[in-house]
Write an enzyme that holds these catalytic residues in place. Sequence first.
Site, mmCIF file in Angstrom:
data_model
loop_
_atom_site.group_PDB
_atom_site.id
_atom_site.type_symbol
_atom_site.label_atom_id
_atom_site.label_comp_id
_atom_site.label_asym_id
_atom_site.label_seq_id
_atom_site.Cartn_x
_atom_site.Cartn_y
_atom_site.Cartn_z
ATOM 1 N N THR A 85 2.553 5.347 -8.361
ATOM 2 C CA THR A 85 1.244 5.152 -8.976
ATOM 3 C C THR A 85 0.184 5.955 -8.227
ATOM 4 O O THR A 85 0.017 5.803 -7.012
ATOM 5 C CB THR A 85 0.853 3.664 -8.962
ATOM 6 O OG1 THR A 85 1.869 2.919 -9.641
ATOM 7 C CG2 THR A 85 -0.482 3.456 -9.653
ATOM 8 N N ASP A 138 16.841 7.661 1.000
ATOM 9 C CA ASP A 138 15.732 6.948 1.636
ATOM 10 C C ASP A 138 15.746 7.278 3.124
ATOM 11 O O ASP A 138 16.819 7.409 3.729
ATOM 12 C CB ASP A 138 15.871 5.435 1.438
ATOM 13 C CG ASP A 138 14.561 4.690 1.692
ATOM 14 O OD1 ASP A 138 13.923 4.264 0.715
ATOM 15 O OD2 ASP A 138 14.175 4.548 2.870
ATOM 16 N N CYS A 151 0.873 -3.263 -6.349
ATOM 17 C CA CYS A 151 0.403 -2.718 -7.633
ATOM 18 C C CYS A 151 -0.979 -3.241 -7.998
ATOM 19 O O CYS A 151 -1.977 -2.537 -7.872
ATOM 20 C CB CYS A 151 1.397 -3.050 -8.751
ATOM 21 S SG CYS A 151 2.935 -2.122 -8.658
ATOM 22 N N VAL A 204 11.515 -0.530 -6.543
ATOM 23 C CA VAL A 204 11.482 0.232 -7.794
ATOM 24 C C VAL A 204 12.609 1.257 -7.846
ATOM 25 O O VAL A 204 13.384 1.315 -8.806
ATOM 26 C CB VAL A 204 10.121 0.939 -7.964
ATOM 27 C CG1 VAL A 204 10.157 1.901 -9.155
ATOM 28 C CG2 VAL A 204 9.010 -0.081 -8.140
#
Length: 439
Positions: free
Chosen positions: A125, A40, A265, A22
């Site tokens: 999320t 990262d 997800c 993402v």
Amino acid sequence: MNLYEKLIAREEKLSLVGLGYVGMPIAVAFSKHIDVIGFDLNSKKIDLYKQGKDPTREVGDDAIKACSVDFTSDETKLRDAKFHIVAVPTPVDENNIPDLSPVEGASRILGRNLTKGSIVVYESTVYPGVTEDVCVPILEKESGLKCGVDFKIGYSPERINPGDKNHRLETIVKIVSGMDEETLDIVADVYRIVVNAGVHKAESIKVAEAAKVIENSQRDINIAFMNELSIIFNRMGIDTRSVLKAAGTKWNFLPFSPGLVGGHCIGVDPYYLTFKAEQLGYHSRIILAGRKINDSMGKYVAENLVKNLIKADIPVKNAKVAILGFTFKENCPDTRNTKVIDIVKELGEYNITPVIADPVASVDEAKHEYGIEFLDINDVKDVDAIIFAVAHEEFLGMDMVAIDRFFKSVGNDRKVIIDVKGVLNRKAYEDAGYTYWCL
């Protein structure tokens, strides 16, 4: 000038914290218009990006080589940015309890390097409340700054679909939210830089968090219904996909199909919602029922392989079985939370150790996460059964002659094909005498 205008004028920079499936495409997209720092913790991943290599296959090597993202594993470089996007995974543990450690860790790193006047937007999320109740206190503690005074926050859930070349960041309406109207407007303007489909301004951060978590919960429930239908119709001797094809001729019939539901997800997000509901004293019925069905499908597939081995008069113990595909979805190297591993584990209960071939999957990830080593597709030979687990493009082009080369030299009635995704022509294989089963 506000922060958006300074970004456009290249007087300030945007940072992306987390450069996975993402985060990396978002960083690359923004870098076409403004200055971007891509951070990262995984230095090996950063080295690949610096070499112009895209291990995710999301944008391709050429796009990585051509982009101007300042890829780094040095957290202090985050101090050079004022608009921060956090896009780290939010998994669940072995008990399906939300594991917030990645987003908490990212918040600590960002907090240590946060400067006054910054805006922090989370894309991970989460259940409603995490951004404000979990992340903000960490940012404040680590930075010594005060949210709402020294920095602002927002939330904009990621909607990128890994492996999907049609629904991309640019073409999906972006939900945005902010802690106040000023922040909301700036966040919306920033995302409009790259999102051609436009933005939807949510009423609050919690509304945006909730919207994301129910999107995948809805899809999970619909697929669970299809999987339950598959179990029922299988007992009736009816082809589920033929039923769905017929029902799909009605204008308002939703086009879902049965399958393994994994990934980071759909197979995870519902547990975030039910976890929060439990905290508030409500036990989910529909959502958890759907999860229970979908989490059982790997075992169900393995059981039906065993039944069909017996039907084909093939000894179950030490049967040679090949699994084609290991990723959680087609044409994507991501193996996180793949449900194919459930098939592998269940077959182990029958003393079957399958050989697995996947030309797309991340070899290092599969080895590290599951201890799985892949066999080259050309080395799959003399098997009793094949499980088509993932519909990679590489597999879709196989004809009956190519598939037959995988099997032992026996009659077709002693060759078992388990077609999880329904990619083969059922009638053709049944007419040819194969022992064929489709989810």
